[in-house]
Write an enzyme that holds these catalytic residues in place. Sequence first.
Site, short mmCIF file in Angstrom:
data_model
loop_
_atom_site.label_atom_id
_atom_site.label_comp_id
_atom_site.label_asym_id
_atom_site.label_seq_id
_atom_site.Cartn_x
_atom_site.Cartn_y
_atom_site.Cartn_z
CE LYS A 124 -4.33 -1.52 1.82
NZ LYS A 124 -4.53 -2.07 3.14
CG HIS A 162 -2.46 7.43 2.75
ND1 HIS A 162 -3.04 7.99 3.86
CD2 HIS A 162 -2.81 6.13 2.73
CE1 HIS A 162 -3.73 7.07 4.49
NE2 HIS A 162 -3.59 5.92 3.84
CG HIS A 191 0.55 5.75 6.51
ND1 HIS A 191 0.35 5.60 5.16
CD2 HIS A 191 -0.09 4.72 7.10
CE1 HIS A 191 -0.38 4.53 4.95
NE2 HIS A 191 -0.67 3.97 6.10
#
Length: 589
Positions: A149, A152, A155
């Site tokens: 993943k 983004h 985080h």
Amino acid sequence: MRRELRGACGERKERTIMDMRQLTAEGLIACIKKCYPDCTLTQEEIAGMLEIPPEKSLGDYALPCFKLSRVFRKAPPEIAARLCESVKELDLCGKAEAVGGYLNLFLNRENLARGILKTVIEAKGHWGGSEVGKGKTVCLDYSSINIAKRFHIGHLSTTMIGNSLKRIYDFNGYTTVGINHLGDWGTQFGKMICAYKKWGDRETVEKAGVQGMVDLYVRFHKEAETNPELEDEGRAWFKRIEDGDPEAMEIFTWFKEVTLRDAQRVYDLLGVSFDSYAGESFYSDKMEPVIRQLKEDGLLVESQGAQVVDLEAYGMPPALIMRSDGATLYITRDLAAAFYRHNTYHFDKCLYVVAYQQNLHFKQLFKVLDLMGCDWSKGMEHVAFGMVSYEGRALSTREGYVVYLDELLQKAVDKAREIIETKSPNLENKDEVARQVGIGAVVYFDLHNDRMKDIDFRWERALNFDGETGPYVQYTHARCCSVLRKAADLTLSEPDYTAVTDDEAQDVLMSLSRFPETVRKAMESNEPSMITRHTTQLAQAYNKYYFEHRIMEENDPAGTAARLELTRAVKEVIATGLYLIGVEAPERM
Ligand code: ARG
């Protein structure tokens, strides 16, 4: 530290780190004991009672004597008046007043300046640090990204709060262990391998990085709508991962490498590192003993074929430990991780820096450990934080509104570069400074408010050089450096500290002296924003001073020396404050 600031009657050991509150309390307790010999209060208790008056005209510290009146059986004003006389004999006291039930204390400004500046400068960047954590270990679980993943903006907080807390605990003598508890377990990885085998190739994924894997995953779900057998194939691949099948493991490991390589770029920009990347898959063979113990303890019950720990008595839904098909869950791996960390690091504290959406998960986790009789689980804490939105809009993967961190950071650096270009066209290392300022602006913005508050990221606020922002504080640091550079060739005499007794200098000095208190509180409440705000206030106080006073006066070398010491101390403490929140401090801007 100089004698003048010791204040108290009697001897005490030299302390390298001076804390004004403690020092004041020390002076006060001596006076109290003199006036009331039966007093059993401790210095700590007095330090805790001291208040910082809302207005400067009421002193630097105030002791509310109401609390003492019960102990001494005297009216508060009487106590205040009596102490007031005695306190005046202290070196640290410039003036004292008894007002109502309060003893208002004005510190002796010259002595204060001398003591603080000397101590801060002698501490050589360690002002505010301590050894309270010596021999103790803190595990910090932060960032903890998911494999395949993209990283983004959501985080950012876990990464930067965790990084900051690690620095704060280090600064206080703790041994710290930074753990990136990777999300690298689950059937989705089987699906991803399945998709890769069907439609992917190594080169494309290598080139596209994580996005290449995301694309494969998206395709898998699209195709599975018309071809449901794919789901079975995906599950079969995950089974092969579980069984350690070489081909599955090879691809899976490579997925991880690609993800971590991408993430590393972001970590490098942010200056964040970890001591361990033991993620969920690391615990795939460590859950069995935990499940066995749960069984032996009689905590595991069957519910619709699944194994759960009933938590109804604690007002929580059951903790699902194992599905009916034998699959384990997120919490099962966290249980195994808790035991592993306890056995490996013997931690005193284990912090989980994870968004508040996982409140229930951690409450359940801690409760289950408690029920298992793990006393050490008392040292575990969920350090929760709020959500981030971007320019007024909530992020949503489903609606395609995502902000990737590498792009955000790059944009920040570019924007900072533009500003620097107009503000300081002659700066030598513009690229380097643009990186420090751009990244610093983002990190500062993230760590500026109480962590539980939701954040709305806005460029014009983060990159403003005048507000309460990273660039503003960094600029103040660079300003101090510039003053000190200009003064480098001066021949100075012994500082005359009466030169820094005005109100503006006082504000700076008090802010310096209170810094250790802030660091301690920030650590106790796992709240880096306290340090962000203190550092900002220090910068504001210094700028006010700077605009109202000339630092270098040709005919006043002794006063200049004192003002330069003030500047140096501010520079060092700002640098420390910024470091503790994970922001760099440029010397020129
Ligand atoms: N990977 C998880 C997520 O993105 C966070 C893991 C937090 N740490 C933990 N030990 N549960 O939601």
